[in-house]
Design a protein around this motif. Structure first.
Motif, PDB file in Angstrom:
ATOM      1  N   ALA A  84       6.205  18.452  -7.489  1.00 15.73           N
ATOM      2  CA  ALA A  84       5.507  19.089  -6.380  1.00 15.73           C
ATOM      3  C   ALA A  84       5.289  18.105  -5.233  1.00 15.73           C
ATOM      4  N   LYS A  85       5.195  16.809  -5.567  1.00 15.83           N
ATOM      5  CA  LYS A  85       5.372  15.758  -4.565  1.00 15.83           C
ATOM      6  C   LYS A  85       6.803  15.312  -4.778  1.00 15.83           C
ATOM      7  N   ARG A  86       7.456  14.824  -3.748  1.00 18.78           N
ATOM      8  CA  ARG A  86       8.873  14.482  -3.893  1.00 18.78           C
ATOM      9  C   ARG A  86       9.063  13.516  -5.068  1.00 18.78           C
ATOM     10  N   ILE A  87       9.916  13.915  -5.991  1.00 17.63           N
ATOM     11  CA  ILE A  87      10.154  13.096  -7.170  1.00 17.63           C
ATOM     12  C   ILE A  87      10.761  11.760  -6.723  1.00 17.63           C
ATOM     13  N   ILE A 106       0.872  -1.185   0.000  1.00 20.73           N
ATOM     14  CA  ILE A 106       0.000   0.000   0.000  1.00 20.73           C
ATOM     15  C   ILE A 106       0.904   1.228   0.000  1.00 20.73           C
ATOM     16  N   GLY A 107       0.776   2.040  -1.024  1.00 23.41           N
ATOM     17  CA  GLY A 107       1.589   3.255  -1.088  1.00 23.41           C
ATOM     18  C   GLY A 107       2.615   3.192  -2.196  1.00 23.41           C
ATOM     19  N   THR A 108       2.710   4.283  -2.952  1.00 23.43           N
ATOM     20  CA  THR A 108       3.627   4.343  -4.087  1.00 23.43           C
ATOM     21  C   THR A 108       4.443   5.635  -4.060  1.00 23.43           C
ATOM     22  N   GLY A 109       4.972   5.964  -2.856  1.00 23.72           N
ATOM     23  CA  GLY A 109       5.952   7.045  -2.735  1.00 23.72           C
ATOM     24  C   GLY A 109       7.336   6.441  -2.940  1.00 23.72           C
ATOM     25  N   SER A 110       8.377   7.167  -2.525  1.00 23.80           N
ATOM     26  CA  SER A 110       9.758   6.707  -2.746  1.00 23.80           C
ATOM     27  C   SER A 110       9.988   5.292  -2.210  1.00 23.80           C
ATOM     28  N   SER A 111       9.461   5.007  -1.018  1.00 26.13           N
ATOM     29  CA  SER A 111       9.714   3.696  -0.405  1.00 26.13           C
ATOM     30  C   SER A 111       9.020   2.589  -1.195  1.00 26.13           C
ATOM     31  N   GLY A 112       7.733   2.779  -1.500  1.00 25.73           N
ATOM     32  CA  GLY A 112       6.994   1.769  -2.260  1.00 25.73           C
ATOM     33  C   GLY A 112       7.650   1.519  -3.609  1.00 25.73           C
ATOM     34  N   ILE A 113       8.069   2.598  -4.240  1.00 26.93           N
ATOM     35  CA  ILE A 113       8.653   2.491  -5.584  1.00 26.93           C
ATOM     36  C   ILE A 113       9.963   1.714  -5.575  1.00 26.93           C
ATOM     37  N   ALA A 137      -0.383  17.258   4.104  1.00 25.71           N
ATOM     38  CA  ALA A 137      -1.671  16.815   3.559  1.00 25.71           C
ATOM     39  C   ALA A 137      -1.906  15.305   3.736  1.00 25.71           C
ATOM     40  N   ASN A 138      -0.857  14.547   4.086  1.00 25.06           N
ATOM     41  CA  ASN A 138      -1.043  13.096   4.222  1.00 25.06           C
ATOM     42  C   ASN A 138      -1.538  12.702   5.609  1.00 25.06           C
ATOM     43  N   ILE A 139      -1.600  13.670   6.511  1.00 26.59           N
ATOM     44  CA  ILE A 139      -2.029  13.339   7.881  1.00 26.59           C
ATOM     45  C   ILE A 139      -3.399  13.966   8.136  1.00 26.59           C
ATOM     46  N   ASP A 196      -6.018   0.445  -8.551  1.00 27.08           N
ATOM     47  CA  ASP A 196      -6.130   1.901  -8.552  1.00 27.08           C
ATOM     48  C   ASP A 196      -7.196   2.320  -7.533  1.00 27.08           C
ATOM     49  N   LEU A 197      -6.736   2.885  -6.419  1.00 24.15           N
ATOM     50  CA  LEU A 197      -7.676   3.215  -5.344  1.00 24.15           C
ATOM     51  C   LEU A 197      -8.511   4.446  -5.668  1.00 24.15           C
ATOM     52  N   GLN A 198      -8.104   5.209  -6.679  1.00 15.93           N
ATOM     53  CA  GLN A 198      -8.956   6.343  -7.068  1.00 15.93           C
ATOM     54  C   GLN A 198     -10.220   5.821  -7.741  1.00 15.93           C
ATOM     55  N   ALA A 224       3.734   1.086   2.715  1.00 11.31           N
ATOM     56  CA  ALA A 224       4.760   2.080   2.333  1.00 11.31           C
ATOM     57  C   ALA A 224       4.070   3.425   2.385  1.00 11.31           C
ATOM     58  N   THR A 225       3.436   3.686   3.538  1.00  8.98           N
ATOM     59  CA  THR A 225       2.466   4.776   3.640  1.00  8.98           C
ATOM     60  C   THR A 225       3.035   6.058   4.239  1.00  8.98           C
ATOM     61  N   GLY A 226       4.348   6.093   4.400  1.00  9.19           N
ATOM     62  CA  GLY A 226       4.985   7.364   4.706  1.00  9.19           C
ATOM     63  C   GLY A 226       5.013   7.752   6.173  1.00  9.19           C
ATOM     64  N   TYR A 227       5.163   9.053   6.378  1.00  9.98           N
ATOM     65  CA  TYR A 227       5.522   9.597   7.693  1.00  9.98           C
ATOM     66  C   TYR A 227       4.703  10.818   8.045  1.00  9.98           C
ATOM     67  N   ASP A 228       4.630  11.080   9.335  1.00  9.37           N
ATOM     68  CA  ASP A 228       4.160  12.377   9.799  1.00  9.37           C
ATOM     69  C   ASP A 228       5.398  13.272   9.718  1.00  9.37           C
ATOM     70  N   GLN A 237      -2.503   1.642  -5.181  1.00 10.54           N
ATOM     71  CA  GLN A 237      -2.036   3.004  -5.484  1.00 10.54           C
ATOM     72  C   GLN A 237      -3.137   4.043  -5.289  1.00 10.54           C
ATOM     73  N   ARG A 238      -2.864   5.008  -4.386  1.00  9.94           N
ATOM     74  CA  ARG A 238      -3.833   6.094  -4.221  1.00  9.94           C
ATOM     75  C   ARG A 238      -3.498   7.246  -5.160  1.00  9.94           C
ATOM     76  N   THR A 239      -2.220   7.579  -5.241  1.00 10.94           N
ATOM     77  CA  THR A 239      -1.781   8.651  -6.152  1.00 10.94           C
ATOM     78  C   THR A 239      -0.544   8.167  -6.897  1.00 10.94           C
ATOM     79  N   PRO A 240      -0.545   8.198  -8.221  1.00 16.55           N
ATOM     80  CA  PRO A 240       0.687   7.824  -8.930  1.00 16.55           C
ATOM     81  C   PRO A 240       1.769   8.885  -8.733  1.00 16.55           C
ATOM     82  N   ASN A 241       3.005   8.461  -8.815  1.00 15.26           N
ATOM     83  CA  ASN A 241       4.135   9.390  -8.682  1.00 15.26           C
ATOM     84  C   ASN A 241       4.960   9.406  -9.956  1.00 15.26           C
ATOM     85  N   PHE A 242       5.709  10.466 -10.137  1.00 18.23           N
ATOM     86  CA  PHE A 242       6.663  10.527 -11.244  1.00 18.23           C
ATOM     87  C   PHE A 242       7.925   9.773 -10.814  1.00 18.23           C
TER      88      PHE A 242
HETATM   89  P1  NA7 Z   1       5.447   8.963   1.016  1.00 16.74           P
HETATM   90  O1  NA7 Z   1       6.221   9.663  -0.002  1.00 16.74           O
HETATM   91  O2  NA7 Z   1       4.644   9.765   1.981  1.00 16.74           O
HETATM   92  O3  NA7 Z   1       4.491   7.921   0.277  1.00 16.74           O
HETATM   93  C1  NA7 Z   1       3.452   7.294   0.948  1.00 16.74           C
HETATM   94  C2  NA7 Z   1       2.546   6.640  -0.048  1.00 16.74           C
HETATM   95  O4  NA7 Z   1       1.526   5.945   0.658  1.00 16.74           O
HETATM   96  C3  NA7 Z   1       1.850   7.615  -0.976  1.00 16.74           C
HETATM   97  O5  NA7 Z   1       1.747   7.022  -2.238  1.00 16.74           O
HETATM   98  C4  NA7 Z   1       0.490   7.773  -0.324  1.00 16.74           C
HETATM   99  O6  NA7 Z   1      -0.521   8.170  -1.201  1.00 16.74           O
HETATM  100  C5  NA7 Z   1       0.249   6.375   0.168  1.00 16.74           C
HETATM  101  N1  NA7 Z   1      -0.717   6.277   1.249  1.00 16.74           N
HETATM  102  C6  NA7 Z   1      -0.654   6.853   2.461  1.00 16.74           C
HETATM  103  N2  NA7 Z   1      -1.728   6.518   3.196  1.00 16.74           N
HETATM  104  C7  NA7 Z   1      -2.484   5.714   2.418  1.00 16.74           C
HETATM  105  C8  NA7 Z   1      -3.715   5.042   2.605  1.00 16.74           C
HETATM  106  N3  NA7 Z   1      -4.387   5.146   3.751  1.00 16.74           N
HETATM  107  N4  NA7 Z   1      -4.209   4.312   1.597  1.00 16.74           N
HETATM  108  C9  NA7 Z   1      -3.524   4.217   0.435  1.00 16.74           C
HETATM  109  N5  NA7 Z   1      -2.357   4.817   0.196  1.00 16.74           N
HETATM  110  C10 NA7 Z   1      -1.836   5.564   1.172  1.00 16.74           C
HETATM  111  O7  NA7 Z   1       6.385   8.016   1.915  1.00 16.74           O
HETATM  112  P2  NA7 Z   1       7.666   7.212   1.489  1.00 16.74           P
HETATM  113  O8  NA7 Z   1       8.071   6.384   2.648  1.00 16.74           O
HETATM  114  O9  NA7 Z   1       7.463   6.530   0.199  1.00 16.74           O
HETATM  115  O10 NA7 Z   1       8.727   8.321   1.240  1.00 16.74           O
HETATM  116  C11 NA7 Z   1       8.996   9.289   2.234  1.00 16.74           C
HETATM  117  C12 NA7 Z   1      10.355   9.841   2.081  1.00 16.74           C
HETATM  118  O11 NA7 Z   1      11.187   8.988   2.826  1.00 16.74           O
HETATM  119  C13 NA7 Z   1      10.945   9.850   0.756  1.00 16.74           C
HETATM  120  O12 NA7 Z   1      10.705  10.969   0.019  1.00 16.74           O
HETATM  121  C14 NA7 Z   1      12.408   9.698   1.043  1.00 16.74           C
HETATM  122  O13 NA7 Z   1      12.978  10.927   1.364  1.00 16.74           O
HETATM  123  C15 NA7 Z   1      12.440   8.854   2.207  1.00 16.74           C
HETATM  124  P3  NA7 Z   1      -0.895   9.744  -1.377  1.00 16.74           P
HETATM  125  O14 NA7 Z   1       0.210  10.301  -2.240  1.00 16.74           O
HETATM  126  O15 NA7 Z   1      -0.885  10.342  -0.003  1.00 16.74           O
HETATM  127  O16 NA7 Z   1      -2.205   9.739  -2.015  1.00 16.74           O
END
Ligand code: NA7
Length: 531
Positions: free
Chosen positions: A321-324, A180-187, A491-493, A343-345, A372-376, A204-209
């Protein structure tokens, strides 16, 4: 009895280790507290498959010791997590830092005593410390966040977060794995997990570049050349962060063919350098669109299924605009028969049950969930500590409408507390190690100044703080950064105020401002003298 420390440091990652070393160098008794059982910070916790830096290793390293940078041999263009962790362990040993770090110890509270002008700090074992200075090296991306999914507590398989990956790594073979999640870690993790999972479902909630990394072993000659040029390269990095090839040409000043050729060249080179192809990509929407169009075309070229390719194309926000993201075989992974993009959208998750994830349209049997849902980001690690300044004011309350501070370094009502690479500083927008060294060096000079003048405390004025907050906002609003719902603006929190947190004006300008403040006798600060 409470133990007395001159400078108490929270964290033993890149920032905490250097802060500890520097404090010792200036003759300040310092001690660091680290929640993990060893050094490394995010590089201790982020052991997920594929984890590596996306700034070149030779640049993602300390510059404070020439001996250190000459003796350490990086083996890859972008080092993997184990190599970065080995480097940080080497630094800890080489500079004999471990004896001043309490591992497995979290700091839970810090309260300023108005009378003595000292901080009273408690750890999670109930021990108390009294410190003149607090250096918050607790990390910008260290407070990991699990998704709030209905029913996830009923799931009967393992649930992992990439930022808290277990040392006894799970086996993916024969498993239906959800990422779950397609930011840097998921990718980074997705192509690796796909290699051994029975089936991988990417939610995937939001695709990334995603720009290709073009990672490769670091040739001995390249490394030697880099080391020989370190004095010049490090000096330049102090002004720009990472040494990208920053274009000075606007995108529409060249023909469409030339633009395409420039993008292609940078795409072939790999890495974040791509976003610096023209100097207006982060300020002009139309210029930005040319870069986005180029990446969209690469995605369509790489992914066999045209429906999946469209789902992978980010269209709702400007590139960068989101971290590449920087990846290896990311888009190609979707051509594997054992990988499915969800595709969760189009079809959001409605429920997690014992052995499945249900979306509005399908029920997918799952054995293991990787979040791979990121950080506060930026404020999360600080919010986990009960920090109370003058008159008992809480940092969380002070920042309820968004973080406020002066130079990103200090806050009104929180004397002698320094934040490293937090909100209001260039932070996550630049090479973190460059940002960390700048902050620690500035803090060390500041402490030398305070000690030499017999001062007991230093705190920003309300006017200086307000002006800085305004400036951080103004700088951000000149760019396209605020146009994406990113963690840069919280915006993610859910419930976190949407305020663009990092200073986008660049590390060179930021450094000059901080240096000028110091040269002016710490303008914008009130300094109290002892009796
Ligand atoms: P990111 O960049 O915050 O990515 C988190 C991903 O998880 C992002 O695609 C989010 O989608 C997704 N997300 C978060 N919550 C949900 C829920 N509830 N359901 C579905 N998808 C969700 O974290 P990373 O760990 O990948 O990277 C963080 C930084 O760490 C990175 O830039 C490096 O510097 C190291 P969203 O985009 O919010 O729609």
């Amino acid at each position: 009895m409470a133990r007395r420390i001159d400078a108490l440091i929270v964290g033993a990652g890149f920032a905490g280790l250097y802060a500890l070393h520097k404090m010792r160098e200036i003759g300040v008794v310092a001690h660091a507290f680290e929640m993990a059982d060893d050094v490394g910070g995010v590089w201790y916790w982020n052991r997920y498959p594929g984890a590596r830096c996306d700034v070149e290793s030779v640049q993602y390293s300390y510059s404070f010791s020439d001996d250190l940078q000459q003796e350490w041999d990086w083996t890859e263009r972008f080092a993997q997590q184990p190599e970065i962790l080995a480097y940080l362990n080497h630094v800890a040993d080489r500079f004999d830092l471990r004896r001043s770090i309490s591992f497995g110890t979290g700091i839970v509270s810090a309260a300023f005593d108005d009378e003595t002008q000292l901080w009273h700090v408690r750890d999670d074992k109930g021990e108390e410390y009294i410190a003149r200075y607090c250096v918050m090296a607790s990390g910008s991306l260290s407070a990991s966040r699990l998704p709030d999914l209905p029913g996830i507590e009923d799931f009967d398989g393992p649930v992992f977060h990439t930022g808290a990956w277990p040392e006894d790594a799970p086996e993916f073979a024969d498993q239906n794995v959800a990422v779950i999640g397609t930011g840097s870690s998921g990718i980074q993790a997705i192509p690796q997990i796909a290699k051994s999972a029975e089936h991988l479902y990417v939610f995937q909630r939001t695709p990334n570049f995603v720009i290709p990394a073009r990672n490769q072993p670091l040739a001995a000659e390249t490394l030697a050349k880099y080391k020989a040029e370190y004095p010049v390269l490090r000096a330049r990095a102090k002004q720009v962060g990472t040494l990208y090839d920053f274009s000075e040409t606007p995108a529409f000043e060249v023909s469409a063919e030339e633009r395409e050729a420039e993008y292609q060249h940078r795409w072939d080179q790999g890495g974040v350098n791509f976003v610096h192809a023209f100097n207006d990509i982060m300020t002009d929407l139309e210029a930005n669109q040319t870069a986005a169009d180029f990446v969209h075309a690469r995605i369509r070229g790489a992914v066999d299924d045209p429906v999946v390719a469209e789902q992978l194309c980010p269209k709702d926000y400007p590139l960068g605009a989101k971290r590449i993201c920087v990846g290896t075989d990311y888009y190609e992974t979707y051509n594997r028969s054992n990988v499915t993009l969800v595709d969760l959208q189009e079809s959001p998750i409605t429920q997690v049950s014992a052995g499945a994830i249900e979306t509005r349209d399908v029920t997918i049997p799952i054995d293991m969930i990787v979040c791979a849902t990121g950080y506060d980001a930026l404020t999360g690690a600080l919010a986990r500590i009960d920090i109370r300044g003058r008159g008992g004011v809480s940092l969380t309350d002070k920042w309820a409408a968004g973080p406020r501070n002066y130079l990103g370094l200090m806050c009104v009502d929180f004397p002698n507390m320094f934040f490293i690479t937090g909100p209001g500083s260039p932070s996550v927008l630049v090479n973190m190690v460059v940002g960390i060294e700048q902050h620690v060096d500035w803090i060390a000079d500041c402490i030398i100044h305070l000690e030499a003048s017999g001062a007991t405390s230093m705190v920003p004025t309300a006017a200086a703080e307000s002006k800085w907050v305004q400036r951080v906002n103004d700088e951000a609003s000149k760019t396209l950064f605020p146009k994406a719902s990113s963690w840069y603006l919280g915006a993610n929190i859910p419930g976190k105020p949407h305020v663009f947190m990092p200073f986008v004006g660049g590390i060179g300008r930021y450094r000059a401002i901080c240096d000028q403040v110091a040269a002016d006798g710490y303008s914008g600060f009130e300094i109290s003298q002892g009796d």
